[in-house]
Design an enzyme around this catalytic site. Structure first.
Site, PDB file in Angstrom:
ATOM      1  N   LYS A  18      26.206 -27.639   1.048  1.00 57.24           N
ATOM      2  CA  LYS A  18      26.483 -28.246  -0.266  1.00 57.24           C
ATOM      3  C   LYS A  18      26.474 -29.782  -0.173  1.00 57.24           C
ATOM      4  O   LYS A  18      25.798 -30.444  -0.946  1.00 57.24           O
ATOM      5  CB  LYS A  18      27.859 -27.778  -0.801  1.00 57.24           C
ATOM      6  N   ARG A  94      36.445 -22.662  -7.530  1.00 58.17           N
ATOM      7  CA  ARG A  94      36.453 -21.627  -6.497  1.00 58.17           C
ATOM      8  C   ARG A  94      37.254 -20.415  -6.936  1.00 58.17           C
ATOM      9  O   ARG A  94      37.543 -19.530  -6.121  1.00 58.17           O
ATOM     10  CB  ARG A  94      37.065 -22.170  -5.218  1.00 58.17           C
ATOM     11  N   ARG A 129      28.727 -29.713  13.234  1.00 57.12           N
ATOM     12  CA  ARG A 129      28.789 -30.765  12.208  1.00 57.12           C
ATOM     13  C   ARG A 129      29.593 -31.978  12.695  1.00 57.12           C
ATOM     14  O   ARG A 129      30.628 -31.842  13.324  1.00 57.12           O
ATOM     15  CB  ARG A 129      29.450 -30.243  10.932  1.00 57.12           C
ATOM     16  N   ARG A 158      35.678 -32.772  11.494  1.00 56.59           N
ATOM     17  CA  ARG A 158      36.729 -32.401  10.534  1.00 56.59           C
ATOM     18  C   ARG A 158      37.780 -31.508  11.181  1.00 56.59           C
ATOM     19  O   ARG A 158      37.451 -30.693  12.031  1.00 56.59           O
ATOM     20  CB  ARG A 158      36.084 -31.653   9.364  1.00 56.59           C
ATOM     21  N   ARG A 169      37.959 -19.608   6.234  1.00 57.00           N
ATOM     22  CA  ARG A 169      37.399 -20.166   4.992  1.00 57.00           C
ATOM     23  C   ARG A 169      36.389 -19.204   4.376  1.00 57.00           C
ATOM     24  O   ARG A 169      36.295 -19.067   3.160  1.00 57.00           O
ATOM     25  CB  ARG A 169      36.737 -21.519   5.278  1.00 57.00           C
TER      26      ARG A 169
HETATM   27  P1  AP5 Z   1      27.334 -29.391   4.889  1.00 55.65           P
HETATM   28  O1  AP5 Z   1      26.319 -29.972   3.977  1.00 55.65           O
HETATM   29  O2  AP5 Z   1      28.421 -30.277   5.399  1.00 55.65           O
HETATM   30  O3  AP5 Z   1      27.938 -28.030   4.249  1.00 55.65           O
HETATM   31  P2  AP5 Z   1      28.982 -27.780   3.077  1.00 55.65           P
HETATM   32  O4  AP5 Z   1      28.520 -26.595   2.320  1.00 55.65           O
HETATM   33  O5  AP5 Z   1      29.224 -29.059   2.323  1.00 55.65           O
HETATM   34  O6  AP5 Z   1      30.225 -27.340   3.971  1.00 55.65           O
HETATM   35  P3  AP5 Z   1      31.775 -27.546   3.851  1.00 55.65           P
HETATM   36  O7  AP5 Z   1      32.325 -27.093   5.169  1.00 55.65           O
HETATM   37  O8  AP5 Z   1      32.098 -28.943   3.421  1.00 55.65           O
HETATM   38  O9  AP5 Z   1      32.180 -26.525   2.789  1.00 55.65           O
HETATM   39  P4  AP5 Z   1      33.577 -25.923   2.589  1.00 55.65           P
HETATM   40  O10 AP5 Z   1      33.403 -25.260   1.298  1.00 55.65           O
HETATM   41  O11 AP5 Z   1      34.058 -25.098   3.710  1.00 55.65           O
HETATM   42  O12 AP5 Z   1      34.530 -27.206   2.649  1.00 55.65           O
HETATM   43  P5  AP5 Z   1      35.143 -28.159   1.533  1.00 55.65           P
HETATM   44  O13 AP5 Z   1      35.209 -29.508   2.092  1.00 55.65           O
HETATM   45  O14 AP5 Z   1      34.487 -27.978   0.224  1.00 55.65           O
HETATM   46  O15 AP5 Z   1      26.536 -28.753   6.120  1.00 55.65           O
HETATM   47  C1  AP5 Z   1      27.204 -28.183   7.201  1.00 55.65           C
HETATM   48  C2  AP5 Z   1      26.472 -28.541   8.521  1.00 55.65           C
HETATM   49  O16 AP5 Z   1      25.192 -27.914   8.539  1.00 55.65           O
HETATM   50  C3  AP5 Z   1      26.210 -30.039   8.702  1.00 55.65           C
HETATM   51  O17 AP5 Z   1      26.344 -30.372  10.055  1.00 55.65           O
HETATM   52  C4  AP5 Z   1      24.761 -30.232   8.240  1.00 55.65           C
HETATM   53  O18 AP5 Z   1      24.128 -31.313   8.904  1.00 55.65           O
HETATM   54  C5  AP5 Z   1      24.143 -28.888   8.610  1.00 55.65           C
HETATM   55  N1  AP5 Z   1      23.116 -28.458   7.650  1.00 55.65           N
HETATM   56  C6  AP5 Z   1      23.169 -28.561   6.286  1.00 55.65           C
HETATM   57  N2  AP5 Z   1      22.056 -28.046   5.728  1.00 55.65           N
HETATM   58  C7  AP5 Z   1      21.286 -27.602   6.760  1.00 55.65           C
HETATM   59  C8  AP5 Z   1      20.013 -26.944   6.830  1.00 55.65           C
HETATM   60  N3  AP5 Z   1      19.306 -26.650   5.711  1.00 55.65           N
HETATM   61  N4  AP5 Z   1      19.528 -26.614   8.063  1.00 55.65           N
HETATM   62  C9  AP5 Z   1      20.243 -26.892   9.202  1.00 55.65           C
HETATM   63  N5  AP5 Z   1      21.459 -27.510   9.184  1.00 55.65           N
HETATM   64  C10 AP5 Z   1      21.962 -27.854   7.987  1.00 55.65           C
HETATM   65  O19 AP5 Z   1      36.621 -27.530   1.441  1.00 55.65           O
HETATM   66  C11 AP5 Z   1      37.515 -27.629   2.525  1.00 55.65           C
HETATM   67  C12 AP5 Z   1      38.833 -26.986   2.157  1.00 55.65           C
HETATM   68  O20 AP5 Z   1      39.419 -27.704   1.032  1.00 55.65           O
HETATM   69  C13 AP5 Z   1      38.778 -25.532   1.689  1.00 55.65           C
HETATM   70  O21 AP5 Z   1      38.833 -24.657   2.791  1.00 55.65           O
HETATM   71  C14 AP5 Z   1      40.025 -25.443   0.803  1.00 55.65           C
HETATM   72  O22 AP5 Z   1      41.201 -25.295   1.600  1.00 55.65           O
HETATM   73  C15 AP5 Z   1      40.068 -26.811   0.146  1.00 55.65           C
HETATM   74  N6  AP5 Z   1      39.355 -26.821  -1.152  1.00 55.65           N
HETATM   75  C16 AP5 Z   1      38.148 -27.394  -1.414  1.00 55.65           C
HETATM   76  N7  AP5 Z   1      37.793 -27.191  -2.709  1.00 55.65           N
HETATM   77  C17 AP5 Z   1      38.812 -26.485  -3.262  1.00 55.65           C
HETATM   78  C18 AP5 Z   1      39.031 -25.948  -4.569  1.00 55.65           C
HETATM   79  N8  AP5 Z   1      38.142 -26.083  -5.558  1.00 55.65           N
HETATM   80  N9  AP5 Z   1      40.187 -25.265  -4.773  1.00 55.65           N
HETATM   81  C19 AP5 Z   1      41.101 -25.098  -3.812  1.00 55.65           C
HETATM   82  N10 AP5 Z   1      40.948 -25.561  -2.550  1.00 55.65           N
HETATM   83  C20 AP5 Z   1      39.808 -26.247  -2.287  1.00 55.65           C
END
Ligand code: AP5
Length: 222
Positions: A18, A94, A129, A158, A169
């Protein structure tokens, strides 16, 4: 007569790409990127009471309570830049309660992008990552390595990026995804997120171009 700015949501499992796609989308379309996870991590870093409570949930891979997340996202969406340029909402909603809250505040997206990536790929993406604290750019040791030694030396990881925590997650994601999807069925575009990032972006770009061309007719009614 300027076209209305587009409003886009992007969803997908942890590490489905994402943040990476949002960076590519923002570069081309200049939407305001609003990532719920980034807003929460900023709150954690600021050491506020909300940040402390949020970190407890994030460490367990659970959703942070609505009373913290919903207002945070709403306030960001209401800032003038989001209203003028359009927004790209990443990692929100979510749950159906988060989606309903947004609807009640009058925020209606034009497009809901779902990144589909098989689970076995996700763990590999998470553990490799790395983040650049200076530019905010997302790297991967194998798939998207840093450009210079200098950047490599300052990369950070992270606190929730371990194999054990990504599995938690993922459980949370799998439990909630259907309820959220069912609310946006008519504007959803499913994207194969297992390809290289340029090929994933090409799919998203074609959906966004189609939407622009249609002068924002909702996808479901095309
Ligand atoms: P990356 O682009 O970083 O992936 P991402 O989908 O953004 O992953 P996140 O881990 O940030 O998602 P998440 O939903 O777990 O975490 P969030 O911060 O939202 O890519 C990942 C890796 O792969 C990178 O190294 C990249 O280089 C590589 N990559 C990308 N695309 C690629 C490709 N095509 N090919 C090869 N490699 C690739 O949430 C964290 C926490 O916050 C949650 O667990 C929750 O506790 C809380 N939270 C967040 N939002 C909410 C909400 N709305 N409500 C309640 N709690 C929430």
């Amino acid at each position: 007569n300027k076209a209305e700015p587009l409003k886009v949501m992007i969803s997908g499992a942890p590490a489905s790409g994402k943040g990476t796609q949002c960076e590519l989308i923002r570069r081309k379309y200049d939407f305001v990127h609003i990532a719920a996870g980034d807003l929460l991590r900023a709150e954690v870093a600021a050491g506020t009471e909300n940040g402390r409570r949020a970190k407890e949930c994030m460490e367990k891979g659970q959703l942070v309570p609505d009373e913290i997340v919903v207002m945070m996202v709403k306030e960001r969406l209401l800032l003038p830049d989001s209203q003028e340029k359009g927004w790209l909402l990443d990692g929100y909603p979510r749950s159906s309660s988060q989606a309903n809250a947004l609807k009640e505040f009058g925020f209606q997206p034009d497009l809901f992008i779902l990144l589909e990536v098989p689970e076995e790929i996700l763990v590999d993406r998470v553990v490799g990552r790395r983040l650049d604290p200076v530019t905010g750019k997302i790297y991967h040791l194998k798939y998207s390595p840093p450009e210079t030694q200098e950047i490599a030396a300052r990369l950070t990881q992270r606190f929730d990026d371990t194999e054990e925590k990504v599995k938690l997650r993922l459980l949370t994601h799998n439990k909630n995804v259907e309820a959220v999807l069912s609310m946006y069925e008519d504007i959803t575009v499913k994207v194969d997120g297992s390809l290289c990032k340029e090929d994933v972006f090409a799919q998203i770009d074609s959906a966004l171009r189609a939407l622009r061309k249609q002068g924002q007719t909702p996808l479901g009614s095309l």
